[in-house]
Design an enzyme around this catalytic site. Structure first.
Site, PDB file in Angstrom:
ATOM      1  N   ASP A 166       0.906  -1.184  -0.089  1.00  0.00           N
ATOM      2  CA  ASP A 166       0.001   0.123  -0.160  1.00  0.00           C
ATOM      3  C   ASP A 166       0.823   1.365   0.059  1.00  0.00           C
ATOM      4  O   ASP A 166       0.479   2.151  -0.682  1.00  0.00           O
ATOM      5  CB  ASP A 166      -0.988  -0.096   1.333  1.00  0.00           C
ATOM      6  CG  ASP A 166      -2.053  -1.165   1.073  1.00  0.00           C
ATOM      7  OD1 ASP A 166      -1.786  -1.743   0.235  1.00  0.00           O
ATOM      8  OD2 ASP A 166      -2.428  -1.521   2.368  1.00  0.00           O
TER       9      ASP A 166
HETATM   10  N1  LIG Z   1       1.994   1.576  10.222  1.00  0.00           N
HETATM   11  C1  LIG Z   1       0.600   1.479  10.757  1.00  0.00           C
HETATM   12  O1  LIG Z   1       0.395   2.465  11.753  1.00  0.00           O
HETATM   13  C2  LIG Z   1      -0.425   0.979  10.332  1.00  0.00           C
HETATM   14  C3  LIG Z   1      -1.398   0.385  11.106  1.00  0.00           C
HETATM   15  C4  LIG Z   1      -2.197  -0.645  10.527  1.00  0.00           C
HETATM   16  C5  LIG Z   1      -2.371  -0.584   9.401  1.00  0.00           C
HETATM   17  N2  LIG Z   1      -1.514   0.216   8.366  1.00  0.00           N
HETATM   18  C6  LIG Z   1      -1.857   0.208   7.006  1.00  0.00           C
HETATM   19  O2  LIG Z   1      -0.974  -1.246   6.497  1.00  0.00           O
HETATM   20  C7  LIG Z   1      -0.515  -0.779   5.372  1.00  0.00           C
HETATM   21  C8  LIG Z   1       0.897  -0.854   5.422  1.00  0.00           C
HETATM   22  O3  LIG Z   1       1.492  -0.820   4.149  1.00  0.00           O
HETATM   23  P1  LIG Z   1       2.629  -1.878   3.643  1.00  0.00           P
HETATM   24  O4  LIG Z   1       3.016  -1.380   2.466  1.00  0.00           O
HETATM   25  O5  LIG Z   1       3.775  -1.900   4.780  1.00  0.00           O
HETATM   26  O6  LIG Z   1       2.133  -3.392   3.852  1.00  0.00           O
HETATM   27  P2  LIG Z   1       0.782  -3.939   3.257  1.00  0.00           P
HETATM   28  O7  LIG Z   1       0.414  -2.896   2.035  1.00  0.00           O
HETATM   29  O8  LIG Z   1       0.112  -4.365   4.122  1.00  0.00           O
HETATM   30  O9  LIG Z   1       1.576  -5.017   2.163  1.00  0.00           O
HETATM   31  C9  LIG Z   1       2.387  -6.054   2.636  1.00  0.00           C
HETATM   32  C10 LIG Z   1       2.680  -7.168   1.546  1.00  0.00           C
HETATM   33  O10 LIG Z   1       3.680  -7.882   1.857  1.00  0.00           O
HETATM   34  C11 LIG Z   1       3.533  -9.265   1.153  1.00  0.00           C
HETATM   35  N3  LIG Z   1       3.978 -10.088   2.379  1.00  0.00           N
HETATM   36  C12 LIG Z   1       3.324 -10.708   3.314  1.00  0.00           C
HETATM   37  N4  LIG Z   1       4.087 -11.486   3.675  1.00  0.00           N
HETATM   38  C13 LIG Z   1       5.124 -11.780   3.138  1.00  0.00           C
HETATM   39  C14 LIG Z   1       6.352 -12.286   3.293  1.00  0.00           C
HETATM   40  N5  LIG Z   1       6.377 -13.342   4.489  1.00  0.00           N
HETATM   41  N6  LIG Z   1       7.326 -12.273   2.556  1.00  0.00           N
HETATM   42  C15 LIG Z   1       7.233 -11.382   1.602  1.00  0.00           C
HETATM   43  N7  LIG Z   1       6.136 -10.727   1.465  1.00  0.00           N
HETATM   44  C16 LIG Z   1       5.100 -10.755   2.226  1.00  0.00           C
HETATM   45  C17 LIG Z   1       2.114  -9.237   0.905  1.00  0.00           C
HETATM   46  O11 LIG Z   1       2.039  -9.747  -0.360  1.00  0.00           O
HETATM   47  P3  LIG Z   1       1.946 -11.375  -0.631  1.00  0.00           P
HETATM   48  O12 LIG Z   1       0.876 -11.824   0.239  1.00  0.00           O
HETATM   49  O13 LIG Z   1       2.014 -11.583  -2.078  1.00  0.00           O
HETATM   50  O14 LIG Z   1       3.214 -11.975   0.080  1.00  0.00           O
HETATM   51  C18 LIG Z   1       1.642  -7.954   0.875  1.00  0.00           C
HETATM   52  O15 LIG Z   1       1.315  -7.403  -0.237  1.00  0.00           O
HETATM   53  C19 LIG Z   1      -1.014   0.448   4.952  1.00  0.00           C
HETATM   54  O16 LIG Z   1      -2.310   0.269   4.327  1.00  0.00           O
HETATM   55  C20 LIG Z   1      -1.282   1.214   6.170  1.00  0.00           C
HETATM   56  O17 LIG Z   1      -2.244   2.311   6.061  1.00  0.00           O
HETATM   57  C21 LIG Z   1      -0.727   0.780   8.809  1.00  0.00           C
END
Ligand SMILES: NC(=O)c1ccc[n+]([C@@H]2O[C@H](COP(=O)([O-])OP(=O)(O)OC[C@H]3O[C@@H](n4cnc5c(N)ncnc54)[C@H](OP(=O)(O)O)[C@@H]3O)[C@@H](O)[C@H]2O)c1
Ligand SMILES: NC(=O)c1ccc[n+]([C@@H]2O[C@H](COP(=O)([O-])OP(=O)(O)OC[C@H]3O[C@@H](n4cnc5c(N)ncnc54)[C@H](OP(=O)(O)O)[C@@H]3O)[C@@H](O)[C@H]2O)c1
Lengths: 100, 489, 100, 489
Positions: free
Chosen positions: B414
């Site tokens: 994301d």
């Molecule tokens: N930081 C905060 O405070 C917080 C709190 C809650 C929510 N969020 C939200 O969480 C999101 C964070 O974004 P992000 O880009 O860090 O993460 P993300 O959008 O949740 O994407 C994580 C990606 O990692 C891949 N993944 C999962 N396990 C894996 C593994 N073992 N090895 C390799 N890849 C793996 C997944 O794809 P695959 O399944 O294809 O591997 C997934 O597409 C945002 O939408 C944010 O708003 C943030």
């Protein structure tokens, strides 16, 4: 028991204190700080202890016991989790000159 | 022992002081670590002082409950993975809310008992009642002032909402629960439940201290916490947990007033205010308003339009990826939630060190909400030993991407989704992102075609200059390391 | 009259509030802020009014009268001076984009 | 009218809230202006509420005193020159300290009277005493608790010190008093006076409420304020005033406790803490420690070694100076206290605008303690309409001086004195300065060979690249303006 207005003053001042403390905190500390303040309201344990300490019927005692259990969980869990998170900040904080 | 109450009071004062000083230290990176210790000392002092209070009964039970609670929480808190921290905070916070609600309930119940038992059955003497009376042993409880009663009820309401709400948040983050739970007319139902809870609360505060009212009041309050949290999407959970954290603080402050305990009032109120502000700051960091988080259609929209993206994802082998980066001048590494899941930070840092040895300029680019909690990536990288000066904030690194040869995205989704800028219908539209698409080449490490937290497609993965390196984060980083080492030998 | 510990809590919280408010103030605001806090303790006027309002002997009345006079001077003078100083900040604050 | 006390209490609460919010706004440049208005509303509310208190006597006298005090202060505060602000703050602050001491005195005296009159003379009835009793009309004063008595005495002590100390500060800044007053053994004498004052205070707090003790206590306290302030040099006065400001705050808080008035407690304590921190910040900005300010030998050293500087001051004509700057590429203007005295800011800005029209790059360089109060120069330049982006802080502009063609120093002296860096015996040694000597040319506008606040020579005026343009600041700036205009026509 403290009277109404004095309590109001304490409420107000504590609110200001809390607000001002957090006012300029960097994003990377948001989670540890959330966890840390979670720990601080673990003081509810003290209240639960007092409630259980004054309980007399079995029902009240049961209620108090659960409250103390939960309060203790809040306090201890909050501490451990916060401590573990802040632990992580040690290595980088140890090299103050490093920050770009 | 007339000095004892004064000593206990002094201990409470010291505890309140240490809490404030501790929180102050926790809000600055340099002193954060000491802060929790200060607050911890305050807690210890307050708890020990409470044991010493003169008119306490059930000391054994108290000790038992404290020991069990502490042991269980300590154990769970110690062994849980770093990635599961947010749900643990939710859990412990819910426990605090529950404790506050429990205190409120105990106070209310005590007053019911007094009202129903104490007056009628003592005179005339009725031997057949002595047993129950002896059993009940109701001591003289001073009646609560209207203010105390009102605040006690309010605290119980807020505490109960925080309790059930936090447990739902915990279950969601833990993956025990389907992420969203929406039905038509949900808001009306929620409002109705809240209204009913408040009505019962007002009845209690007005002196109708009857067991059925109390029961209904708590059931409704708990139900509201449940209903309020169910429709909220997982990505918003940290904000919601922070909000419930502030709720619990307030509940504790109000119950503290009922008990006449200033340490509770102050600690609770400080957390209430600090938590409210923190909630706003968090929401702002995620580019949301608080109202939008609580009642917004974030989840709903994401469920609806799953946009199709033209083109295909182009895979790449680890060997090729390693070569690309080995001969690049500038490489930026963008970690995300996937790196946390795979616990790949150590391998990633090993890889980065090898690149640096070869003369490549390596930076880590951190999005403020990468991962599942603010600061998540900073914590992990710090754990792996990455020095501070290699880590760049979003605002600092975004202008540098056009000059970057290769961006290695590892488990992020994301936070690098260009649709946040281009697609107004996207649920993450408006969120600032890391502009990695501007770099010359992008390599994305993920396991497959899984979506990120927002549950949406990502145009970056289909871009011309993007190559996908499929695999678990740790395994992929390990491959990159060995390919790089093979290059040199 | 509020009791000892409650007063202590209020003293502590007010001190934190005051400290935190000033914690990150720029140098150019030092003087207006000194003047502004000078105005705020002009609330002593209220205390002086109460003292004079409860005075009974001529000596006490004289003392109270002087106290009210001084307190009123503190409050009014503090306000005027602070207001005049802060007035000066208007033109520059009016152009927020101007700051380099 | 049972709601009246509650209403008054609510007003006090509102006042305390407005004070805090007002101070909060005052500590940020954007909102500073509104802050004083908020605080002002709070004060108004509190004063009106006090008039409404039910058990007040002497309402006419109170009104008269308030009106006289307000009118006098308002008038003096309105008409005083901007440059005299610091001494006015000192004056008003002293008045507040005096009021707090007065409240303490009134409380103590009331209790003396009760102790000597009330008990013995009422029973048996003695008609010969009725007259005096009627005259004294001592109402039943509740005895003070030991804590209240102690805090009341402490508040009176602090208030009295702040009163006399602030008046001395006022007199010094106003030029009514020779700047320093030192004699051998001064510190011992001061300490002794303080000790005696404290001893008398302890006697009072222990219940020895006798008139001679009270009198001695106040005389000693006032004397100590006087003695403590006399040896402090004028340059340190803003710091000292800020300290007394914090003192008055504390005194008000303590007397507020005695009167059971929470608004006073809170406002006083907030100011006490804020003032203490502000004092430290100010001292830091002037590169001094607080201890050094209060007990340091700043003044003494300056009186001693008046260093001779080799060389002569080289004068320049306004016409030549104008030409130099007209054809320069970069000009920096360094204003100091002399510009404030001469009220030359408008002319200076007119001159700067003419230079800018000619294509010269003009900056204003502000030293944090230029003038007689922090922010003094910023206020004056803002008044004249100089836009913010032309004004540079010391830290920002110091590296730019080597690239600057001409520096125009107007009425500044100590803040550009290179001896602060080169001469360890100098009383201002260690103070950071504006490095104007690094520029290609320096033109200094001042009236003659007068020294600055520190009372020392300045090597800059004798430097090879320095030229002196003698004259009053405003007149000299006016000349520069007309010479510049003559150039163009
Ligand atoms: N930081 C905060 O405070 C917080 C709190 C809650 C929510 N969020 C939200 O969480 C999101 C964070 O974004 P992000 O880009 O860090 O993460 P993300 O959008 O949740 O994407 C994580 C990606 O990692 C891949 N993944 C999962 N396990 C894996 C593994 N073992 N090895 C390799 N890849 C793996 C997944 O794809 P695959 O399944 O294809 O591997 C997934 O597409 C945002 O939408 C944010 O708003 C943030
Ligand atoms: N900002 C603060 O908070 C603060 C407060 C108190 C003290 N101080 C101290 O005050 C000093 C400030 O330094 P500064 O460089 O601004 O001033 P300064 O060192 O006091 O020098 C002022 C100079 O202006 C000249 N002058 C006076 N009236 C003039 C007029 N009408 N026209 C032209 N020139 C005139 C004087 O020389 P002539 O007599 O020859 O004209 C004098 O040398 C520092 O020592 C600082 O520590 C600062």
């Amino acid at each position: 028991m403290i009277d109404g207005f004095v309590a109001l003053y304490i409420f107000m001042l504590a609110a200001f204190t809390g607000h001002e403390i957090i006012a300029r905190v960097p994003v990377i500390l948001h989670t540890p700080l959330m966890s840390g303040s979670n720990f601080v309201h673990g003081i509810v344990l003290v209240g639960a202890m007092i409630a259980l300490g004054h309980a007399s019927t079995p029902f009240e005692i049961g209620l108090g016991f659960v409250a103390v259990l939960l309060g203790a969980g809040n306090a201890a869990g909050g501490y451990v989790v916060t401590e573990r998170m802040l632990e992580m900040f040690k290595p980088s904080a140890g090299k103050p000159g490093d920050k770009a | 022992m007339s000095w004892l109450p004064t000593l206990v009071q002094a201990c409470y004062f010291l505890a309140a002081l240490l809490f404030i000083l501790g929180l102050k230290r926790m809000s600055s990176p340099r002193t954060a670590r000491g802060g929790i210790v200060w607050a911890g000392v305050g807690m210890l002092v307050a708890v020990l002082a409470t044991f010493a209070l003169p008119d306490m009964q059930n000391r054994g039970l108290i000790l038992a409950a404290v020991l069990i609670g502490v042991a269980a929480a300590w154990w769970s808190g110690r062994r849980v993975a770093m990635t599961a921290m947010p749900q643990m905070v939710a859990l412990y916070n819910g426990m605090g809310g529950g404790a506050a609600a429990g205190i409120g309930a105990a106070e209310l119940v005590a007053h019911v008992q007094r009202a129903t038992v104490a007056v009628p059955d003592t005179y005339p003497l009725r031997p057949e009642n002595w047993v129950t009376e002896a059993l009940h042993q109701v001591p003289a409880v001073a009646p609560l002032s209207p203010v105390a009663l009102g605040l006690g009820v309010l605290g119980a309401l807020i505490g109960a909402v925080s309790f059930s709400g936090s447990l739902v948040a915990f279950a969601k983050l833990q993956g025990w629960m389907d992420r969203r739970f929406v039905f038509p007319g949900q808001r009306v139902v929620n409002l109705l439940v809240l209204l009913l809870a408040v009505v019962h609360g007002v009845m209690l505060a007005a002196g109708h201290l009857e067991s059925p009212v109390i029961l209904a009041f708590f059931v409704l309050s708990l139900l509201f916490g449940l209903l309020m949290t169910l429709p909220i999407g997982g990505a918003d959970m940290p904000v919601v947990i922070s909000l419930y954290n502030a709720f619990t603080g307030l509940a504790v402050a109000f119950e503290g007033y009922v008990l006449g305990n200033e340490a509770m009032i102050i600690a609770g109120m400080v957390v209430g205010a600090a938590g409210t502000l923190l909630t706003q700051l968090m929401a702002k960091a995620m580019n949301r308003s608080l109202g939008n988080v609580l009642f917004g259609s974030f989840g709903a929209a994401a469920g609806g339009a799953a946009q199709e993206i033209a083109g295909a994802q182009k895979p790449i082998e680890a060997a090729d990826a390693a070569v690309m980066m080995a001969y690049a001048e500038r490489v930026a590494i963008v970690p995300g939630y996937g790196m946390a899941v795979a616990q790949a930070q150590h391998k990633v840092w090993e890889f980065a060190k090898l690149l640096i040895e070869r003369g490549v300029k390596v930076k880590f680019a951190i999005h403020p909400v990468a991962g599942r909690m603010p600061g998540h990536m900073n914590v992990l990288l710090a754990e792996a030993g990455v020095p501070y000066d290699l880590i760049e904030d979003m605002d600092d690194i975004n202008p540098e991407f056009p000059n970057t040869d290769v961006v290695l995205v590892i488990g992020a989704n994301d936070v690098v989704n260009p649709m946040a800028k281009t697609d107004p219908t996207s649920p993450i539209y408006g969120m600032p992102i890391l502009d990695v698409a501007a770099a010359k080449h992008v390599i994305v490490v993920k396991r497959g075609k899984g979506t990120g937290f927002a549950g949406i497609e990502n145009a970056l993965f289909y871009a011309d200059n993007t190559r996908m390196l499929y695999g678990d984060g740790q395994a992929a980083a390990g491959q990159l390391v060995s390919e790089l080492k093979a290059l040199d030998s």
